[in-house]
Design an enzyme around this catalytic site. Structure first.
Site, short mmCIF file in Angstrom:
data_model
loop_
_atom_site.label_atom_id
_atom_site.label_comp_id
_atom_site.label_asym_id
_atom_site.label_seq_id
_atom_site.Cartn_x
_atom_site.Cartn_y
_atom_site.Cartn_z
N GLU A 183 10.74 -0.85 -5.82
CA GLU A 183 9.08 -0.77 -5.50
C GLU A 183 9.11 -1.22 -4.06
O GLU A 183 8.85 -2.35 -3.48
CB GLU A 183 8.03 -1.73 -6.19
CG GLU A 183 6.62 -1.54 -5.53
CD GLU A 183 5.65 -2.33 -6.29
OE1 GLU A 183 4.39 -2.06 -5.92
OE2 GLU A 183 6.03 -3.15 -7.36
N LYS A 225 9.08 3.15 -7.64
CA LYS A 225 7.46 2.95 -7.47
C LYS A 225 7.10 3.05 -6.06
O LYS A 225 7.05 1.68 -5.47
CB LYS A 225 7.19 1.61 -8.23
CG LYS A 225 5.76 1.28 -8.51
CD LYS A 225 5.23 0.21 -9.26
CE LYS A 225 3.79 -0.49 -8.92
NZ LYS A 225 3.48 -1.34 -10.18
N SER A 266 -0.87 2.18 -7.10
CA SER A 266 -2.20 2.86 -6.81
C SER A 266 -2.52 2.25 -5.32
O SER A 266 -3.26 2.84 -4.70
CB SER A 266 -3.19 2.54 -7.81
OG SER A 266 -3.23 1.01 -8.16
N GLY A 268 -4.70 0.12 -4.07
CA GLY A 268 -6.03 -0.43 -3.53
C GLY A 268 -6.91 1.05 -3.64
O GLY A 268 -8.02 0.97 -3.09
N ARG A 298 -4.72 -2.45 -10.79
CA ARG A 298 -6.00 -2.34 -10.60
C ARG A 298 -6.68 -1.03 -10.88
O ARG A 298 -7.82 -0.94 -11.27
CB ARG A 298 -6.16 -2.65 -8.99
CG ARG A 298 -6.04 -4.05 -8.60
CD ARG A 298 -6.01 -4.22 -7.31
NE ARG A 298 -4.54 -3.62 -6.35
CZ ARG A 298 -4.58 -3.48 -4.97
NH1 ARG A 298 -5.59 -3.67 -4.38
NH2 ARG A 298 -3.38 -3.09 -4.71
#
Length: 358
Positions: A183, A225, A266, A268, A298
């Site tokens: 990531e 990711k 995502s 934010g 989130r």
């Protein structure tokens, strides 16, 4: 050519491919105790173990949600937690065909010699921890590196340092049976345009795959990711089709076809934005040798959290909100989302937090 010969090679390849199954994705429920505390505070709920467990149990026991998921990333506390009826969460997930994963990094620290850029901690003792997590039932891991876009950022030093940290983490995971999720998150903070984000994303991903190659990481047993390629948070928004085009092109230029799946963060975006952008990528008619899916935190939980509010009597409604988002994202991995999900409270609101700490 990878010279990797782990006894886990076949298992790593099978698990990475399974996580990337079209129609399924990952729920990131690995918020640190501090981060989940902020989420709970937003609904006036105290940050104690029983409340953290209640939220995760609400998510994991939602009827119909787990078939939309192939993996759930857990924080260490949750890996060993049990539901209210005494069932270990790990067993609950596995019995539903969902692989448990584990966050293994120890957060970011400032990288000396840079203008506030960071490196990720957690390599010390990582092999022993991975072994322990595998024995506890985890089958994949996550490590988040963070880069930012500025006038002179990301610096070559920060790119190199974070790419090599990710690669060392990845090979240590594979030696211990865990599929590493790589990531490299490029923060959305700033006023840059989408072209700038695309250029930086390509530089960062190219460096990551060079480092993974140098460390003999088995690419078929990994997942990526990344951030979606979007304009900065202070710039005007663009259509999902534009984000899809720039994102997929950046991936085509940098991510080897040996990687089975790309699971987006995502970053934010609102729940609905993240889903629409993923859907647009899967509708794009172009070469895509990897499946494109989600690893949302989130963007899967916001409307659920708001609906729940920490109250037992709201659990059923909150689970309905969670199922709506799970189904919408499952459809988006197939390019079949019609944009008709019933928007729960908070589903359309931006979840951007400047300089986000996980």
């Amino acid at each position: 050519m990878s010279s990797f010969t782990s006894k886990f090679a076949d298992e790593l390849i099978a698990n990475a491919a399974y996580i990337g199954t079209p129609g399924k994705g990952i729920l990131a429920a690995d918020e640190s105790t501090g981060t989940i505390g902020k989420r709970l505070a937003s609904i006036n709920v105290e940050n104690v173990e029983s409340n953290r467990r209640a939220l995760r149990e609400l998510l994991f026991t939602t009827p119909g949600a787990l078939p939309c998921l192939s993996g759930v990333i857990l924080f260490e506390e949750t890996l060993y937690q049990k539901s209210s009826d005494g069932t270990p969460f790990v067993d609950m997930l596995k019995s539903a065909g969902v692989l448990p994963g584990i966050k293994v990094d120890k957060g970011t620290v400032e990288l000396a010699g840079t203008n506030g850029e960071t490196t990720t901690q957690g390599l010390d003792g990582l092999g022993d921890r991975c072994k322990k997590y595998y024995e506890a039932g985890a089958r994949f891991a996550k490590w988040r590196a963070v880069l930012k876009i500025g006038v002179n950022e990301p610096s070559q030093l920060a790119i190199h340092e974070n790419a090599y940290g990710l690669a060392r983490y990845a090979v240590i995971c594979q030696e211990n049976g865990l599929v590493p999720i790589v990531e490299p998150e490029i923060l959305v903070d700033g006023s840059h345009d989408i072209q700038k984000c695309a250029a930086v994303t390509e530089r960062v991903l190219a460096a990551c795959y060079k480092a993974l190659s140098d460390h003999h990481v088995l690419l078929e047993g990994t997942l990526l990711k990344p951030n979606m390629v979007t304009p900065g948070s202070e710039s005007a928004k663009v259509a999902p089709e534009v984000i899809a085009e720039h994102t997929v092109r950046a991936l085509q230029r940098t991510v080897p076809a040996a990687v089975p799946a790309i699971v987006f963060l995502s970053g934010g975006q609102s729940e609905e934005e993240a889903t629409r952008n993923l859907n647009a990528m899967n509708q794009l008619k172009t070469k895509k040798p990897w499946s494109l899916s989600f690893s949302f935190g989130r963007a899967l939980q916001q409307s659920t959290l708001k609906t729940w509010g920490g109250k037992e009597e709201n659990v059923k409604k909150a689970q309905e909100a969670f199922l709506v988002r799970c189904k919408a994202n499952s459809e988006a991995t197939l390019g079949a989302y019609k944009g008709d999900a019933k928007l729960g409270e908070g589903a359309a609101e931006s979840l951007h937090v400047k300089d986000y700490k996980y």
